[in-house]
Design a protein around this motif. Structure first.
Motif, mmCIF file in Angstrom:
data_model
loop_
_atom_site.group_PDB
_atom_site.id
_atom_site.type_symbol
_atom_site.label_atom_id
_atom_site.label_comp_id
_atom_site.label_asym_id
_atom_site.label_seq_id
_atom_site.Cartn_x
_atom_site.Cartn_y
_atom_site.Cartn_z
ATOM 1 N N VAL A 100 -48.117 2.674 8.276
ATOM 2 C CA VAL A 100 -47.744 4.024 8.677
ATOM 3 C C VAL A 100 -47.010 3.908 10.006
ATOM 4 C CG1 VAL A 100 -48.547 6.333 9.290
ATOM 5 C CG2 VAL A 100 -49.747 5.023 7.525
ATOM 6 N N ALA A 101 -45.700 4.242 10.011
ATOM 7 C CA ALA A 101 -44.855 3.987 11.179
ATOM 8 C C ALA A 101 -45.006 2.529 11.599
ATOM 9 C CB ALA A 101 -45.212 4.928 12.329
ATOM 10 N N ASP A 102 -44.896 1.648 10.624
ATOM 11 C CA ASP A 102 -45.273 0.250 10.815
ATOM 12 C C ASP A 102 -44.500 -0.606 9.806
ATOM 13 O OD1 ASP A 102 -47.576 -1.748 11.761
ATOM 14 O OD2 ASP A 102 -47.441 -1.917 9.584
ATOM 15 N N PRO A 103 -43.994 -1.779 10.211
ATOM 16 C CA PRO A 103 -43.212 -2.617 9.287
ATOM 17 C C PRO A 103 -44.002 -3.131 8.095
ATOM 18 C CG PRO A 103 -43.686 -3.800 11.327
ATOM 19 C CD PRO A 103 -44.083 -2.375 11.560
ATOM 20 N N SER A 125 -56.047 7.117 12.510
ATOM 21 C CA SER A 125 -54.608 7.357 12.470
ATOM 22 C C SER A 125 -54.293 8.343 13.580
ATOM 23 C CB SER A 125 -54.182 7.936 11.115
ATOM 24 O OG SER A 125 -52.879 8.493 11.200
ATOM 25 N N SER A 126 -53.534 7.918 14.566
ATOM 26 C CA SER A 126 -53.225 8.808 15.685
ATOM 27 C C SER A 126 -52.467 10.043 15.221
ATOM 28 C CB SER A 126 -52.410 8.057 16.749
ATOM 29 O OG SER A 126 -51.204 7.558 16.201
ATOM 30 N N ILE A 127 -51.660 9.896 14.187
ATOM 31 C CA ILE A 127 -50.871 11.032 13.679
ATOM 32 C C ILE A 127 -51.791 12.107 13.128
ATOM 33 C CG2 ILE A 127 -49.118 11.719 12.010
ATOM 34 C CD1 ILE A 127 -48.127 8.765 12.155
ATOM 35 N N LEU A 128 -52.724 11.719 12.270
ATOM 36 C CA LEU A 128 -53.629 12.703 11.669
ATOM 37 C C LEU A 128 -54.630 13.245 12.678
ATOM 38 C CD1 LEU A 128 -54.333 11.252 8.117
ATOM 39 C CD2 LEU A 128 -52.857 13.153 8.756
ATOM 40 N N LEU A 129 -55.121 12.387 13.570
ATOM 41 C CA LEU A 129 -56.058 12.867 14.590
ATOM 42 C C LEU A 129 -55.401 13.916 15.481
ATOM 43 C CD1 LEU A 129 -57.766 9.513 15.639
ATOM 44 C CD2 LEU A 129 -58.818 11.386 14.363
ATOM 45 N N ALA A 130 -54.155 13.677 15.858
ATOM 46 C CA ALA A 130 -53.436 14.647 16.686
ATOM 47 C C ALA A 130 -53.221 15.951 15.935
ATOM 48 C CB ALA A 130 -52.096 14.061 17.126
ATOM 49 N N LEU A 131 -52.849 15.855 14.668
ATOM 50 C CA LEU A 131 -52.643 17.062 13.869
ATOM 51 C C LEU A 131 -53.946 17.846 13.724
ATOM 52 C CD1 LEU A 131 -50.742 18.776 12.092
ATOM 53 C CD2 LEU A 131 -51.388 17.305 10.163
#
Length: 239
Positions: A100-103, A125-131
């Protein structure tokens, strides 16, 4: 019979081994400890992660290969070769969930093409935690990764994202290199409408965690927030 590719979540920042208990379930840590072949963005940081997790065999006996933005596409099959021979493997990111946002996504795609079983494991997941913590629209959202570095292009991109958010009532999520966080927030405050909501989530899951969700107008009243060299997620929702 092929091996299994386990997607191993990493912590979201520096910390001692005790921090693992807060973000990685025991079965995930046990699986990570059992694997003898790893693929990571950086071998050194992958070893540091394994030291925190603990391993069933000495770390020097665990094979670690690198997959990052500099890895040629032709190397993907070489990374998969041990799995095709029956060896289980762990794919680990520098922080958070791999692919996720990762190669690592390239490896996962190729694994599916070669009929290798892929198993995602639970972790931060920083994306989901922030959301989750933002109070913005969690029913419809888009993650855009990094925005343009050039100031004028970045401002134009933010205006486009704000317009899209307003039209579709959709949360827009993006990140920035930590040393440019302040510049991004300043551009948001200078570009977006006073009623647009901005959430900034910093150092998620760490003792220094800070999450603030305010309108642009309120941010301008109190913009003081230390963002320098701290991992952050930015979210906007236009009214």
């Amino acid at each position: 019979m092929t091996g299994t590719l386990y997607l191993i979540p990493n912590t979201l920042g520096e910390g001692d081994a005790s921090a693992l208990d807060l973000v990685l379930p025991a079965p995930v840590r046990a699986r990570a400890a059992s694997l003898h072949y790893y693929i990571g963005e950086n071998a050194k940081t992958t070893r540091a992660f394994l030291k925190k997790v603990g391993t069933e065999r000495p770390i020097q006996e665990i094979e670690i290969r690198e997959l990052n933005v500099n890895t040629p596409a032709g190397e993907i099959d070489k990374l998969l070769a041990p799995l095709l021979s029956g060896t289980d493997a762990g794919l680990v990111s520098e922080a958070g969930c791999p692919a996720v946002a990762d190669p690592g996504a390239l490896l996962v795609r190729r694994a599916h093409e070669r009929r290798v079983k892929v198993v995602p494991l639970v972790g931060p997941s920083s994306i989901l935690l922030a959301l989750m913590a933002s109070g913005l629209n969690g029913q419809s959202f888009t993650f855009h990764g990094y925005l343009p570095v050039d100031a004028a292009e970045r401002a134009r991109r933010l205006r486009d994202l704000e317009q899209h958010s307003r039209k579709n009532r959709q949360t827009q999520i993006f990140i920035e290199t930590p040393y440019r966080n302040r510049a991004l927030l300043d551009t948001l405050l200078a570009t977006c409408a006073p009623s647009t909501l901005i959430c900034v989530a910093v150092d998620l899951t760490l003792p220094s965690e800070m999450i603030a969700s305010r309108s642009v107008a309120d941010w301008k009243k109190k913009p003081d927030i230390d963002l320098h060299k701290r991992p952050a997620i930015f979210l906007i929702l236009a009214a």
